[in-house]
Scaffold this motif. Sequence first.
Motif, short mmCIF file in Angstrom:
data_model
loop_
_atom_site.label_atom_id
_atom_site.label_comp_id
_atom_site.label_asym_id
_atom_site.label_seq_id
_atom_site.Cartn_x
_atom_site.Cartn_y
_atom_site.Cartn_z
N THR A 20 0.85 -1.20 0.00
CA THR A 20 0.00 0.00 0.00
C THR A 20 0.88 1.24 0.00
O THR A 20 1.85 1.33 0.75
CB THR A 20 -0.94 0.02 1.21
N ILE A 21 0.52 2.17 -0.86
CA ILE A 21 1.20 3.46 -0.98
C ILE A 21 0.20 4.55 -0.65
O ILE A 21 -0.98 4.46 -1.03
CB ILE A 21 1.74 3.66 -2.41
N THR A 22 0.66 5.58 0.06
CA THR A 22 -0.22 6.68 0.46
C THR A 22 0.19 7.96 -0.24
O THR A 22 1.37 8.23 -0.46
CB THR A 22 -0.15 6.89 1.98
N CYS A 23 -0.81 8.74 -0.61
CA CYS A 23 -0.59 10.05 -1.22
C CYS A 23 -1.48 11.06 -0.50
O CYS A 23 -2.69 10.82 -0.34
CB CYS A 23 -0.94 9.98 -2.70
N ARG A 24 -0.89 12.13 -0.02
CA ARG A 24 -1.64 13.17 0.68
C ARG A 24 -1.56 14.48 -0.10
O ARG A 24 -0.48 14.90 -0.51
CB ARG A 24 -1.10 13.36 2.10
N ALA A 25 -2.70 15.11 -0.25
CA ALA A 25 -2.77 16.40 -0.93
C ALA A 25 -2.81 17.52 0.11
O ALA A 25 -3.38 17.35 1.18
CB ALA A 25 -4.02 16.47 -1.81
N SER A 26 -2.22 18.65 -0.24
CA SER A 26 -2.15 19.77 0.70
C SER A 26 -3.49 20.48 0.86
O SER A 26 -3.67 21.27 1.79
CB SER A 26 -1.08 20.77 0.25
N GLN A 27 -4.43 20.22 -0.04
CA GLN A 27 -5.80 20.70 0.08
C GLN A 27 -6.70 19.71 -0.64
O GLN A 27 -6.21 18.85 -1.40
CB GLN A 27 -5.95 22.11 -0.51
N SER A 28 -7.98 19.80 -0.38
CA SER A 28 -8.91 18.83 -0.94
C SER A 28 -8.92 18.85 -2.46
O SER A 28 -8.99 19.91 -3.09
CB SER A 28 -10.32 19.10 -0.43
N ILE A 29 -8.84 17.65 -3.02
CA ILE A 29 -8.93 17.50 -4.48
C ILE A 29 -10.08 16.56 -4.84
O ILE A 29 -10.09 15.97 -5.93
CB ILE A 29 -7.60 17.00 -5.09
N SER A 30 -11.04 16.42 -3.92
CA SER A 30 -12.16 15.50 -4.15
C SER A 30 -11.59 14.12 -4.50
O SER A 30 -10.82 13.56 -3.75
CB SER A 30 -13.09 16.05 -5.22
N THR A 31 -11.95 13.60 -5.66
CA THR A 31 -11.37 12.32 -6.11
C THR A 31 -10.59 12.50 -7.41
O THR A 31 -10.42 11.56 -8.18
CB THR A 31 -12.45 11.25 -6.29
N TRP A 32 -10.11 13.72 -7.63
CA TRP A 32 -9.37 14.00 -8.86
C TRP A 32 -7.91 13.57 -8.72
O TRP A 32 -6.99 14.39 -8.70
CB TRP A 32 -9.46 15.47 -9.22
N LEU A 33 -7.71 12.27 -8.61
CA LEU A 33 -6.39 11.71 -8.40
C LEU A 33 -6.16 10.53 -9.31
O LEU A 33 -7.06 9.70 -9.51
CB LEU A 33 -6.20 11.27 -6.95
N ALA A 34 -4.96 10.46 -9.87
CA ALA A 34 -4.57 9.34 -10.73
C ALA A 34 -3.31 8.69 -10.19
O ALA A 34 -2.52 9.32 -9.47
CB ALA A 34 -4.33 9.83 -12.16
N TRP A 35 -3.13 7.42 -10.53
CA TRP A 35 -1.93 6.66 -10.18
C TRP A 35 -1.31 6.11 -11.46
O TRP A 35 -2.02 5.59 -12.33
CB TRP A 35 -2.27 5.51 -9.25
N TYR A 36 0.01 6.21 -11.54
CA TYR A 36 0.76 5.74 -12.70
C TYR A 36 1.86 4.78 -12.25
O TYR A 36 2.39 4.90 -11.15
CB TYR A 36 1.43 6.91 -13.44
N GLN A 37 2.20 3.88 -13.16
CA GLN A 37 3.34 2.98 -12.97
C GLN A 37 4.40 3.36 -14.01
O GLN A 37 4.07 3.58 -15.18
CB GLN A 37 2.90 1.53 -13.22
N GLN A 38 5.65 3.40 -13.56
CA GLN A 38 6.73 3.66 -14.50
C GLN A 38 7.86 2.67 -14.29
O GLN A 38 8.34 2.49 -13.17
CB GLN A 38 7.27 5.09 -14.38
N LYS A 39 8.29 2.05 -15.36
CA LYS A 39 9.44 1.15 -15.32
C LYS A 39 10.64 1.88 -15.92
O LYS A 39 10.47 2.81 -16.71
CB LYS A 39 9.12 -0.13 -16.08
N PRO A 40 11.85 1.46 -15.55
CA PRO A 40 13.06 2.19 -16.01
C PRO A 40 13.12 2.33 -17.52
O PRO A 40 12.92 1.36 -18.26
CB PRO A 40 14.20 1.31 -15.48
N GLY A 41 13.36 3.55 -17.98
CA GLY A 41 13.50 3.83 -19.39
C GLY A 41 12.20 3.85 -20.18
O GLY A 41 12.23 3.97 -21.40
#
Lengths: 107, 121
Positions: A20-41
């Motif tokens: 599990t990874i956590t992300c905290r926003a400095s102010q409310s962003i409702s549910t306007w959040l995305a998650w990405y995966q990046q592999k080297p290169g």
Amino acid sequence: DIQMTQSPSTLSASVGDRVTITCRASQSISTWLAWYQQKPGKAPKLLIYSASSLETGVPSRFSGSGSGTEFNFSISSLQPDDFATYYCQECNGYPLTFGGGTKVEIK
Amino acid sequence: EVQLVESGGGLVQPGGSLRLSCAVSGFTFSDHYMDWVRQAPGKGLEWVGRTRNKGNSYTTEYAASVKGRFTISRDDSKNSLYLQMNSLKTEDTAVYYCARTIGGAEPMDVWGQGTTVTVSS
């Protein structure tokens, strides 16, 4: 500007683990959040949008939750292909901002 | 197949200019907002800027770090996106990605493979 604080920055885990990874926003962003995966290169790949919606074609072991300022991203059973760096991104306002990233390493 | 292909990267001296291109195919380019995102060596992702679509007057947004130096444009007739970079600094050294967005508060759902810009004397 909205700041996105992602933790941990590095995570060591074994195949089959739940992570599990956590992300905290400095102010409310409702549910306007995305998650990405990046592999080297490689370019980032969209996994989750609107905090909890799974992008088409993404395995169901990936999931997201949360709203407002606190969000979680989980992998239910870590697979060898999942070792990568993961980023959250707020999509709500400008400038758009990414979290600092979480590198998921083999334990 | 949806595809975004960046080009135009290279080595440039501080203070110089460079123009990146992003050629798109496989979708209706004119409908979409488009973003530029960069990644400095060993660092995380940094949003550079966005152009909206024709329906939103092709308006643009920029990160503070590039505002006044970088300009995003597009040519819908050529299915192409551009990033004009002027007054380049060593800290602009990065891989530059173009990415597609549906619009508004939506994520970047398709990305190019990136093009490398190195600013060095």
